[in-house]
Scaffold this motif. Structure first.
Motif, short mmCIF file in Angstrom:
data_model
loop_
_atom_site.label_atom_id
_atom_site.label_comp_id
_atom_site.label_asym_id
_atom_site.label_seq_id
_atom_site.Cartn_x
_atom_site.Cartn_y
_atom_site.Cartn_z
N VAL A 1 -3.40 -4.51 -5.29
CA VAL A 1 -2.40 -5.45 -4.77
C VAL A 1 -1.31 -5.74 -5.81
N SER B 1 1.21 -2.83 -6.59
CA SER B 1 2.06 -2.57 -5.42
C SER B 1 3.14 -3.63 -5.28
N LEU B 2 2.76 -4.91 -5.38
CA LEU B 2 3.74 -5.99 -5.25
C LEU B 2 4.71 -6.01 -6.43
N TYR C 1 -8.30 -7.33 1.90
CA TYR C 1 -7.18 -6.71 1.17
C TYR C 1 -7.59 -5.43 0.46
N PHE D 1 -6.50 -1.83 2.60
CA PHE D 1 -5.37 -2.09 1.72
C PHE D 1 -4.05 -1.59 2.29
N ASP E 1 -1.13 -4.18 2.77
CA ASP E 1 0.08 -4.05 1.95
C ASP E 1 1.33 -4.08 2.82
N LYS E 2 1.32 -3.36 3.92
CA LYS E 2 2.49 -3.32 4.81
C LYS E 2 2.76 -4.69 5.44
N LYS F 1 4.14 -7.19 2.71
CA LYS F 1 5.50 -6.86 2.29
C LYS F 1 6.51 -7.16 3.39
#
Length: 261
Positions: free
Chosen positions: A37, A40-41, A240, A244, A248-249, A252
């Motif tokens: 997480v 990616s963020l 999460y 994932f 994630d999508k 975001k």
């Protein structure tokens, strides 16, 4: 990185650049618990994450804490690192702190993401109450030397039974201060605070979560004024990680994430 807050050494890290988002891990977790997480963020946001006192590389609290104590510490943490306002994502126990933070300090919170969040008192069956009260009765017997000796004479070791039944293995492995903290935390019902949350809230749950069941998310969706619930199939308490890619999508899209470069 480390900072001291009221003589408690707190470990935290920051990643990436952009608008801030603060990640709060679950009970027994730490910064690394967020796994993919964070990186990616961090491709489009400034990500802050800390080890709560008593977990990871942070020091233990000086006495047993409740959720209010953790929330007060978090506000001082934000003050000290210059984090005036931020989006907040909390998993499980981190969700408890997120709920209280959002309700009591709305000016410090942007958007809220609750992931398999704790904070409600679960529905109890008669088996649960039988187990609890029979354990308490046996504990009193074990503390009474004459009764304990009498039972031991007929082959019943009350002290051993109490030690074996005294909570989960994770609970028994905790230091004494954190055991008392755990008890205070899990017995706090944060439901009255839900209606006070002014921020927009995204709730993400694993369909198969048995620690914080989906009905927790359904209650929160109804009682938080501006909330939406997404349930991920084939996912448990760590939705999460279990899903994932989808997680994630969804996140975001909710925070209007824009990848740098």
């Amino acid at each position: 990185m480390f900072i001291d807050i009221d003589d408690i050494r707190i470990h935290y890290e920051s990643f990436g650049e952009g608008e801030p988002i603060l990640l709060l891990h679950g009970w027994g977790g730490q910064i690394e618990s967020w796994g993919p997480v964070i990186p990616s963020l961090a491709q489009g946001r400034k990500v802050y994450a800390l080890d709560f006192p008593g977990f990871g590389s942070s020091a233990q609290p000086p006495k047993p804490w409740d959720v209010m104590d953790y929330t007060a510490m978090l506000l001082r943490f934000m003050d000290q690192i210059g984090l005036e306002k931020t989006d907040v994502m909390g998993h499980s126990f981190g969700g408890r702190v997120t709920i209280l933070l959002s309700a009591t300090a709305p000016e410090r919170v942007g958007k809220v993401i609750l992931v398999d969040s704790a904070g409600l008192i679960p529905k109890r069956t008669w088996r649960y109450y039988f187990k609890v009260y029979s354990y308490k009765a046996l504990k009193r017997v074990a503390a009474c030397r004459p009764l304990a000796a009498l039972l031991k004479g007929v082959g019943v070791d009350a002290k051993k039974i109490v030690a074996k039944r005294g909570g989960s293995s994770d609970y028994r492995a905790l230091p004494e201060c954190m055991r008392a903290t755990f008890v205070k935390v899990v017995n706090q019902d944060l439901r009255p605070y839900l209606k006070q949350i002014k921020a927009s809230a995204l709730l993400i749950w694993g369909r198969n979560d048995t620690d914080a069941p989906v009905y927790f998310g359904e209650i929160m969706e109804k009682e938080i004024p501006d909330a939406g619930l997404v349930v991920l199939e084939n996912a448990g308490h760590f939705a999460y990680l279990d899903r994932f890619g989808d997680f994630d999508k969804i996140v975001k899209n909710y925070i209007h994430f824009e990848k740098r470069g």
